[in-house]
Scaffold this active site. Structure first.
Site, PDB file in Angstrom:
ATOM      1  N   VAL A 188     109.441 -14.471  26.844  1.00 36.14           N
ATOM      2  CA  VAL A 188     108.936 -14.877  28.158  1.00 36.14           C
ATOM      3  C   VAL A 188     107.408 -14.747  28.227  1.00 36.14           C
ATOM      4  O   VAL A 188     106.731 -15.525  28.900  1.00 36.14           O
ATOM      5  CB  VAL A 188     109.683 -14.111  29.280  1.00 36.14           C
ATOM      6  N   ASP A 189     106.873 -13.774  27.517  1.00 30.36           N
ATOM      7  CA  ASP A 189     105.429 -13.552  27.461  1.00 30.36           C
ATOM      8  C   ASP A 189     104.725 -14.803  26.893  1.00 30.36           C
ATOM      9  O   ASP A 189     103.765 -15.330  27.490  1.00 30.36           O
ATOM     10  CB  ASP A 189     105.168 -12.329  26.567  1.00 30.36           C
ATOM     11  N   TYR A 193     113.230  -6.401  22.880  1.00 27.80           N
ATOM     12  CA  TYR A 193     113.170  -4.940  23.043  1.00 27.80           C
ATOM     13  C   TYR A 193     114.559  -4.300  23.079  1.00 27.80           C
ATOM     14  O   TYR A 193     114.679  -3.058  23.108  1.00 27.80           O
ATOM     15  CB  TYR A 193     112.342  -4.557  24.267  1.00 27.80           C
ATOM     16  N   ASP A 206     113.799 -20.921  34.454  1.00 24.52           N
ATOM     17  CA  ASP A 206     112.611 -20.642  33.657  1.00 24.52           C
ATOM     18  C   ASP A 206     111.559 -20.075  34.609  1.00 24.52           C
ATOM     19  O   ASP A 206     111.118 -20.758  35.537  1.00 24.52           O
ATOM     20  CB  ASP A 206     112.147 -21.974  33.043  1.00 24.52           C
ATOM     21  N   ILE A 207     111.162 -18.849  34.384  1.00 23.59           N
ATOM     22  CA  ILE A 207     110.274 -18.167  35.333  1.00 23.59           C
ATOM     23  C   ILE A 207     108.897 -18.840  35.420  1.00 23.59           C
ATOM     24  O   ILE A 207     108.208 -18.711  36.436  1.00 23.59           O
ATOM     25  CB  ILE A 207     110.174 -16.655  35.007  1.00 23.59           C
ATOM     26  N   SER A 259     112.838  -6.210  29.067  1.00 25.72           N
ATOM     27  CA  SER A 259     113.294  -5.393  27.923  1.00 25.72           C
ATOM     28  C   SER A 259     114.612  -5.805  27.280  1.00 25.72           C
ATOM     29  O   SER A 259     115.001  -5.207  26.273  1.00 25.72           O
ATOM     30  CB  SER A 259     113.390  -3.897  28.290  1.00 25.72           C
ATOM     31  N   THR A 260     115.326  -6.785  27.843  1.00 27.67           N
ATOM     32  CA  THR A 260     116.646  -7.101  27.251  1.00 27.67           C
ATOM     33  C   THR A 260     116.588  -8.194  26.187  1.00 27.67           C
ATOM     34  O   THR A 260     117.633  -8.621  25.691  1.00 27.67           O
ATOM     35  CB  THR A 260     117.676  -7.494  28.331  1.00 27.67           C
ATOM     36  N   GLY A 261     115.392  -8.628  25.835  1.00 22.64           N
ATOM     37  CA  GLY A 261     115.234  -9.605  24.752  1.00 22.64           C
ATOM     38  C   GLY A 261     114.977  -8.874  23.455  1.00 22.64           C
ATOM     39  O   GLY A 261     115.790  -8.053  23.021  1.00 22.64           O
ATOM     40  N   ASN A 276     103.764  -6.959  26.195  1.00 19.05           N
ATOM     41  CA  ASN A 276     103.705  -5.806  25.287  1.00 19.05           C
ATOM     42  C   ASN A 276     102.438  -5.035  25.635  1.00 19.05           C
ATOM     43  O   ASN A 276     101.643  -5.478  26.464  1.00 19.05           O
ATOM     44  CB  ASN A 276     103.754  -6.248  23.815  1.00 19.05           C
TER      45      ASN A 276
HETATM   46  P1  ADP Z   1     111.324  -8.013  26.043  1.00 19.64           P
HETATM   47  O1  ADP Z   1     110.337  -7.871  24.907  1.00 19.64           O
HETATM   48  O2  ADP Z   1     110.915  -7.255  27.279  1.00 19.64           O
HETATM   49  O3  ADP Z   1     112.727  -7.736  25.616  1.00 19.64           O
HETATM   50  P2  ADP Z   1     111.750 -10.951  25.911  1.00 19.64           P
HETATM   51  O4  ADP Z   1     110.787 -12.000  26.310  1.00 19.64           O
HETATM   52  O5  ADP Z   1     112.123 -10.861  24.473  1.00 19.64           O
HETATM   53  O6  ADP Z   1     111.168  -9.562  26.472  1.00 19.64           O
HETATM   54  O7  ADP Z   1     113.092 -11.130  26.730  1.00 19.64           O
HETATM   55  C1  ADP Z   1     113.259 -10.759  28.079  1.00 19.64           C
HETATM   56  C2  ADP Z   1     114.175 -11.768  28.747  1.00 19.64           C
HETATM   57  O8  ADP Z   1     113.416 -12.919  29.126  1.00 19.64           O
HETATM   58  C3  ADP Z   1     115.328 -12.300  27.876  1.00 19.64           C
HETATM   59  O9  ADP Z   1     116.513 -12.356  28.680  1.00 19.64           O
HETATM   60  C4  ADP Z   1     114.853 -13.710  27.534  1.00 19.64           C
HETATM   61  O10 ADP Z   1     115.939 -14.585  27.302  1.00 19.64           O
HETATM   62  C5  ADP Z   1     114.148 -14.078  28.806  1.00 19.64           C
HETATM   63  N1  ADP Z   1     113.251 -15.246  28.788  1.00 19.64           N
HETATM   64  C6  ADP Z   1     112.631 -15.854  27.752  1.00 19.64           C
HETATM   65  N2  ADP Z   1     111.903 -16.897  28.183  1.00 19.64           N
HETATM   66  C7  ADP Z   1     112.044 -16.951  29.547  1.00 19.64           C
HETATM   67  C8  ADP Z   1     111.562 -17.796  30.581  1.00 19.64           C
HETATM   68  N3  ADP Z   1     110.751 -18.825  30.324  1.00 19.64           N
HETATM   69  N4  ADP Z   1     111.950 -17.542  31.867  1.00 19.64           N
HETATM   70  C9  ADP Z   1     112.755 -16.502  32.155  1.00 19.64           C
HETATM   71  N5  ADP Z   1     113.244 -15.665  31.226  1.00 19.64           N
HETATM   72  C10 ADP Z   1     112.894 -15.887  29.934  1.00 19.64           C
END
Ligand code: ADP
Length: 172
Positions: A33-34, A121, A10-11, A117-119, A24
């Site tokens: 993640v945002d 997006y 978890d970042i 971008s792999t979530g 965004n």
């Molecule tokens: P985007 O809109 O750029 O696609 P997302 O947040 O939907 O961003 O997803 C980007 C990546 O971050 C995905 O692999 C998602 O599973 C991952 N992610 C979500 N929460 C966390 C977190 N707390 N720590 C690290 N990665 C995360």
């Protein structure tokens, strides 16, 4: 010795000088993640983000990390995947590169990225991972401030894609 690490985690818990946020263009928070970064950093992060007046896709803006263990957050809106003919690959390179340039400018030695971008997006993971890895590698070779970059993957499928991209780059 500069290096790139791939890890599961978890970042918002990572103790790097800077973490990147897959934001965004409004920079006013979102899901994924945002949302997790804003939740963990506390409301002051949103206050600072409001003063930035957004950010273009592929560009990056920096804020403090507030309650996060990281000192800074590098906010970058990655590209939304529209099929690959709208400059998505170059925009993804720009996101990684511009975050790293800002990190170096702010004297950060350690930087962590989520899989931009792999979530929601929908950038294909098997294309995104080698782009991220190659861009980070090229950047690290051209400077001496940033020493360690971690790719923090939230699930095993994402981690295997980055592990594979790492192996393709370094174990030939
Ligand atoms: P985007 O809109 O750029 O696609 P997302 O947040 O939907 O961003 O997803 C980007 C990546 O971050 C995905 O692999 C998602 O599973 C991952 N992610 C979500 N929460 C966390 C977190 N707390 N720590 C690290 N990665 C995360």
């Amino acid at each position: 010795m500069k290096r790139i690490k791939v890890m599961l985690g978890d970042i918002t818990k990572v103790e790097a000088d800077a973490i990147a946020n897959a934001a965004n263009t409004t920079l006013l928070g979102g899901g994924g993640v945002d949302g997790a970064i804003h939740q963990a950093a506390g409301p002051e992060l949103l206050e600072e983000c409001r003063m930035l007046h957004g950010c273009a896709t592929g560009e990056a803006k920096i804020t403090r990390g507030y309650q996060l263990p990281a000192k800074y957050v590098l906010h970058t809106p990655g590209p939304i995947w529209y099929g690959g003919n709208r400059g998505e690959e170059q925009l993804l390179r720009n996101s990684y590169w511009n975050c790293l340039e800002l990190a170096a400018e702010y004297d950060c030695q350690t930087v962590a990225f989520p899989s931009i971008s792999t979530g929601v997006y929908h950038f294909p993971l098997e294309k995104a991972a080698p782009i991220a890895m190659q861009t980070i590698h090229t950047f690290l070779q051209g400077q001496n401030t940033v020493q360690e970059v971690s790719l923090v993957c939230f699930d095993e499928v994402t981690k295997s894609a980055y592990d594979k991209a790492w192996k393709n780059l370094f174990s030939k």
